[in-house]
Design a protein around this motif. Sequence first.
Motif, PDB file in Angstrom:
ATOM      1  N   ALA A   1      35.829  35.737  -6.432  1.00 28.74           N
ATOM      2  CA  ALA A   1      35.947  34.680  -5.424  1.00 28.74           C
ATOM      3  C   ALA A   1      35.526  33.346  -6.012  1.00 28.74           C
ATOM      4  CB  ALA A   1      35.079  35.012  -4.211  1.00 28.74           C
ATOM      5  N   SER A   2      36.247  32.300  -5.636  1.00 24.15           N
ATOM      6  CA  SER A   2      35.883  30.934  -6.031  1.00 24.15           C
ATOM      7  C   SER A   2      36.000  30.033  -4.807  1.00 24.15           C
ATOM      8  CB  SER A   2      36.780  30.430  -7.157  1.00 24.15           C
ATOM      9  OG  SER A   2      38.144  30.501  -6.789  1.00 24.15           O
ATOM     10  N   ILE A   3      35.015  29.152  -4.643  1.00 23.14           N
ATOM     11  CA  ILE A   3      34.962  28.259  -3.483  1.00 23.14           C
ATOM     12  C   ILE A   3      34.603  26.858  -3.960  1.00 23.14           C
ATOM     13  CG2 ILE A   3      33.794  27.743  -1.298  1.00 23.14           C
ATOM     14  CD1 ILE A   3      33.285  30.702  -0.943  1.00 23.14           C
ATOM     15  N   ILE A   4      35.279  25.864  -3.398  1.00 25.33           N
ATOM     16  CA  ILE A   4      34.968  24.456  -3.645  1.00 25.33           C
ATOM     17  C   ILE A   4      34.625  23.809  -2.310  1.00 25.33           C
ATOM     18  CG2 ILE A   4      35.809  22.248  -4.520  1.00 25.33           C
ATOM     19  CD1 ILE A   4      37.770  23.785  -6.266  1.00 25.33           C
ATOM     20  N   ILE A   5      33.484  23.135  -2.260  1.00 26.37           N
ATOM     21  CA  ILE A   5      33.049  22.424  -1.055  1.00 26.37           C
ATOM     22  C   ILE A   5      32.867  20.958  -1.411  1.00 26.37           C
ATOM     23  CG2 ILE A   5      31.323  22.271   0.772  1.00 26.37           C
ATOM     24  CD1 ILE A   5      30.548  25.172   0.100  1.00 26.37           C
ATOM     25  N   VAL A   6      33.569  20.089  -0.711  1.00 29.08           N
ATOM     26  CA  VAL A   6      33.501  18.655  -0.960  1.00 29.08           C
ATOM     27  C   VAL A   6      32.980  17.959   0.287  1.00 29.08           C
ATOM     28  CG1 VAL A   6      34.776  16.577  -1.587  1.00 29.08           C
ATOM     29  CG2 VAL A   6      35.413  18.787  -2.594  1.00 29.08           C
ATOM     30  N   ASN A   7      31.930  17.156   0.124  1.00 36.19           N
ATOM     31  CA  ASN A   7      31.347  16.413   1.235  1.00 36.19           C
ATOM     32  C   ASN A   7      31.569  14.917   1.019  1.00 36.19           C
ATOM     33  OD1 ASN A   7      28.753  14.943   2.533  1.00 36.19           O
ATOM     34  ND2 ASN A   7      29.265  16.786   3.688  1.00 36.19           N
ATOM     35  N   VAL A   8      32.248  14.291   1.998  1.00 34.69           N
ATOM     36  CA  VAL A   8      32.606  12.876   1.898  1.00 34.69           C
ATOM     37  C   VAL A   8      31.900  12.110   3.007  1.00 34.69           C
ATOM     38  CG1 VAL A   8      34.474  11.192   1.854  1.00 34.69           C
ATOM     39  CG2 VAL A   8      34.857  13.513   0.973  1.00 34.69           C
TER      40      VAL A   8
END
Length: 362
Positions: A33-40
């Motif tokens: 599993a791979s996850i990317i979380i981006v907070n703007v």
Amino acid sequence: AIAADFLFTYYDQEGIHSAVTGGLGTEELTDIASIIIVNVPFDSTSDLSVTIGFNHYSSASTDRIDDAISSASKNDERWQGAIEYTKKNENGSSYILSAAGSWETDYISTSLGYKWIKELNNRNTELSLGAIAFFDNILPIFPEEVRGSAQELIHTDKRRSFGLTTNLSQVISKRLQMSVTSEVVLQTGLLSTSFHRVFFNNAESTGVERLPASRWKYPIGIRAHFFAVDWLVLRFNSRVYGDSFGILASTLGLEPIIKVGNNFSLYPSYRYHLQSKADYFKPAGLHDFNSKYYTSDYDLSAFSSHKAGVGFRYSPLYGLGRFRLFKGVTMLKSFELRYMRYYRSDGLQANILSTHLSVLFN
């Protein structure tokens, strides 16, 4: 600054109680599993978080849905995405709106959520109330030998889940913080898995799992953070769970965080779980054909489990490194690595290796 988190997990398990083959046979599975979380951040009071995830798994037990085993394990992918909007108000309250979705071969799931948060007592107390709803559409897949005869038992291809959550966090002292979380969850619709076989006690009939069309869940949990000394923080959690299927369970966990210098943290952890069996569970060959509900899924059996491991986090004050990207400065903020070993009393065993890289884009 825009913050991004990159997570990667490798999971493998083995066991001898696959629900696909009626509680018998291999449970061998690997999942990457791979996850990317981006907070703007939009401004000082609001921000947007976007999550994108992908899983690829190979399951030997799922390959047994058909009688003709292909010898190669069943492979599948799962995609997921989520978006959250957070807004903070001047009166100490805030709210979070969320929407998410995931899909793979046999189901599509969407969800909507709302959480309200209020800070009290000079920010020493925090109260939050949340609600979430899941809307799942399922493609029923049946074992090869019961297709046609068993399909008439499935009256819907939908599952709905509704949850209400309350959380109260309190600063007890300079060294102790605690929180209590309670939930009420209602699930309705297709709660059984159509490719889970059931072998009856007449030694001739084979069926598929049948479970009630509704299920209530009532978990409650307590967490505590104790700052013992400057270099040691003790994290403790406890959870009690009950549901309308007859399962009662309790979980205890401990995770000390040991600070080694200013940049390095080590955190061993241990979790113990104990649960009773569901009213509808029996091993292969013990179910009565005339029973209304039945399953041989060992996730619904009585068992105890242990999960232990160790992780480390490296987080220098000025980051792991910096470089220019798109006319700005990008900082590699921190890196984490964790290994966990899971063992269940029915023989299921698993290894979990995970990494986490945190990045800031200025």
